[in-house]
Design a protein around this motif. Structure first.
Motif, PDB file in Angstrom:
ATOM      1  N   UNK A  69       0.834  -1.205   0.000  1.00 19.13           N
ATOM      2  CA  UNK A  69       0.000   0.000   0.000  1.00 19.13           C
ATOM      3  C   UNK A  69       0.869   1.255   0.000  1.00 19.13           C
ATOM      4  N   UNK A  70       2.040   1.143  -0.644  1.00 15.97           N
ATOM      5  CA  UNK A  70       2.961   2.259  -0.865  1.00 15.97           C
ATOM      6  C   UNK A  70       3.558   2.836   0.430  1.00 15.97           C
ATOM      7  N   UNK A  71       3.636   1.995   1.480  1.00 15.66           N
ATOM      8  CA  UNK A  71       4.296   2.448   2.700  1.00 15.66           C
ATOM      9  C   UNK A  71       4.741   1.241   3.529  1.00 15.66           C
ATOM     10  N   UNK A  72       5.628   1.497   4.488  1.00 20.88           N
ATOM     11  CA  UNK A  72       6.084   0.438   5.388  1.00 20.88           C
ATOM     12  C   UNK A  72       4.920  -0.059   6.236  1.00 20.88           C
ATOM     13  N   UNK A  73       4.895  -1.378   6.437  1.00 19.97           N
ATOM     14  CA  UNK A  73       3.878  -2.008   7.273  1.00 19.97           C
ATOM     15  C   UNK A  73       4.613  -2.855   8.306  1.00 19.97           C
ATOM     16  N   UNK A  74       4.684  -2.343   9.533  1.00 20.43           N
ATOM     17  CA  UNK A  74       5.531  -2.969  10.551  1.00 20.43           C
ATOM     18  C   UNK A  74       4.753  -3.545  11.731  1.00 20.43           C
ATOM     19  N   UNK A  75       3.450  -3.705  11.573  1.00 24.31           N
ATOM     20  CA  UNK A  75       2.645  -4.243  12.677  1.00 24.31           C
ATOM     21  C   UNK A  75       3.048  -5.663  13.046  1.00 24.31           C
ATOM     22  N   UNK A  76       3.474  -6.435  12.056  1.00 24.95           N
ATOM     23  CA  UNK A  76       3.836  -7.832  12.305  1.00 24.95           C
ATOM     24  C   UNK A  76       5.353  -8.038  12.385  1.00 24.95           C
ATOM     25  N   UNK A  77       6.086  -6.968  12.443  1.00 20.88           N
ATOM     26  CA  UNK A  77       7.544  -7.063  12.504  1.00 20.88           C
ATOM     27  C   UNK A  77       7.997  -7.706  13.807  1.00 20.88           C
ATOM     28  N   UNK A  78       8.994  -8.594  13.715  1.00 22.17           N
ATOM     29  CA  UNK A  78       9.566  -9.205  14.908  1.00 22.17           C
ATOM     30  C   UNK A  78      10.141  -8.128  15.826  1.00 22.17           C
ATOM     31  N   UNK A  79       9.901  -8.274  17.126  1.00 21.39           N
ATOM     32  CA  UNK A  79      10.397  -7.299  18.094  1.00 21.39           C
ATOM     33  C   UNK A  79      11.927  -7.216  18.101  1.00 21.39           C
ATOM     34  N   UNK A  80      12.584  -8.277  17.645  1.00 20.14           N
ATOM     35  CA  UNK A  80      14.046  -8.278  17.605  1.00 20.14           C
ATOM     36  C   UNK A  80      14.594  -7.242  16.623  1.00 20.14           C
ATOM     37  N   UNK A  81      13.759  -6.788  15.707  1.00 21.63           N
ATOM     38  CA  UNK A  81      14.224  -5.853  14.668  1.00 21.63           C
ATOM     39  C   UNK A  81      13.560  -4.488  14.776  1.00 21.63           C
ATOM     40  N   UNK A  82      12.919  -4.210  15.890  1.00 22.20           N
ATOM     41  CA  UNK A  82      12.223  -2.951  16.092  1.00 22.20           C
ATOM     42  C   UNK A  82      13.194  -1.773  15.991  1.00 22.20           C
ATOM     43  N   UNK A  83      12.851  -0.795  15.159  1.00 21.26           N
ATOM     44  CA  UNK A  83      13.650   0.432  14.946  1.00 21.26           C
ATOM     45  C   UNK A  83      15.046   0.156  14.410  1.00 21.26           C
ATOM     46  N   UNK A  84      15.231  -0.983  13.758  1.00 20.37           N
ATOM     47  CA  UNK A  84      16.564  -1.321  13.232  1.00 20.37           C
ATOM     48  C   UNK A  84      16.580  -1.503  11.710  1.00 20.37           C
ATOM     49  N   UNK A  85      15.421  -1.535  11.064  1.00 19.55           N
ATOM     50  CA  UNK A  85      15.369  -1.850   9.630  1.00 19.55           C
ATOM     51  C   UNK A  85      14.846  -0.673   8.813  1.00 19.55           C
ATOM     52  N   UNK A  86      15.273  -0.616   7.548  1.00 19.23           N
ATOM     53  CA  UNK A  86      14.780   0.424   6.641  1.00 19.23           C
ATOM     54  C   UNK A  86      15.040   0.016   5.196  1.00 19.23           C
ATOM     55  N   UNK A  87      14.155   0.465   4.308  1.00 21.40           N
ATOM     56  CA  UNK A  87      14.295   0.276   2.867  1.00 21.40           C
ATOM     57  C   UNK A  87      14.796   1.570   2.235  1.00 21.40           C
ATOM     58  N   UNK A  88      15.203   1.471   0.976  1.00 21.82           N
ATOM     59  CA  UNK A  88      15.584   2.649   0.203  1.00 21.82           C
ATOM     60  C   UNK A  88      14.342   3.098  -0.582  1.00 21.82           C
TER      61      UNK A  88
END
Length: 260
Positions: A69-88
């Protein structure tokens, strides 16, 4: 009409078959605490409205990062990677789905799936992340007793290193070695020592971390009079001061290199 439908169907198959996801075939080596760049390229579309990107751990399918939907969707992101990931995000229209992961630790090692789909099709690729930690400057201790002198080095890094002690003639000597995990599980603690009764010491300590292409050589050369405790103390102090000066000089050199 039937011919047109057949040609349209063939065109759709050809379009779907032309969609590919490309990832590096070689493992990605990342040093502890650094940022990993997991490369993933795909066949781009004219719009991002149909673009779906999912990064997952292959071994357990944990969600690392999602985009749709043309944006990051982080609701199901593993807590181990919270605030650590990003796309270009500026590169998505060009077919770049690469992922950045900050502050790499031991638990981040493993296989990552890059799963991409758009109006042209869908595909996936696996990226292998390998973790390493540079071994710290070895800390030297020299301990005398009435019969022996013991040289001991202590350091931390990952994975377990190759260690050797050699005499003045280059002969390999046996050492007493202890290796244990530190509390955070991301480093090995190494304690390696060599004991001799010879009052004239000429040794070389070598540590290799082939994974990180790291190699450390440290030479110890001194002699002392077994019958003179005061002389022994002076020798030990002199050696330790020399090692301290070498280590300090090395750290100052590294700092100068960083400032350049």
């Amino acid at each position: 009409m039937r011919m047109w439908s057949f040609l349209l169907f063939c065109s759709m198959l050809s379009s779907a078959g032309s969609f590919t996801v490309s990832v590096p075939s070689s493992p990605l080596l990342v040093v502890r605490g650094e940022t990993a760049l997991l490369s993933c390229q795909f066949t781009p579309d004219q719009t991002l409205s149909n673009l779906v990107i999912n990064w997952q751990r292959e071994e357990d399918y944990r969600v690392i990062h999602s985009f749709y939907y043309q944006k990051d969707q982080l609701d199901r992101q593993s807590k181990d990677y919270l605030n650590r990931t990003s796309l270009f995000h500026g590169e998505l229209s060009k077919g770049n789905a690469s992922l950045r992961i900050a502050n790499i630790q031991l638990n981040d090692a493993g296989s990552y799936l890059c799963i991409v789909s758009n109006s042209q099709g869908n595909d996936r690729g696996a990226v292998q992340l390998v973790y390493t930690a540079i071994y710290s400057e070895p800390r030297l201790s020299i301990i005398l007793d009435p019969l022996n002198v013991m040289m001991r080095y202590e350091t931390e890094g990952y994975p377990q290193p190759e260690v050797s002690w050699r005499g003045g003639g280059g002969q390999e000597l046996s050492d007493n070695r202890e290796v244990s995990n530190t509390s955070d599980g991301g480093l090995y603690y190494l304690k390696s020592s060599y004991v001799t009764q010879n009052p004239a010491v000429n040794l070389t300590f070598t540590l290799k971390n082939p994974l990180a292409h790291q190699e450390i050589h440290r030479q110890i050369t001194f002699s002392y009079d077994k019958d003179s405790k005061s002389n022994s103390s002076v020798v030990i102090l002199s050696v330790l001061c020399s090692v301290l000066l070498i280590s300090t000089g090395f750290l100052l050199y590294l700092q100068c290199c960083k400032q350049r």
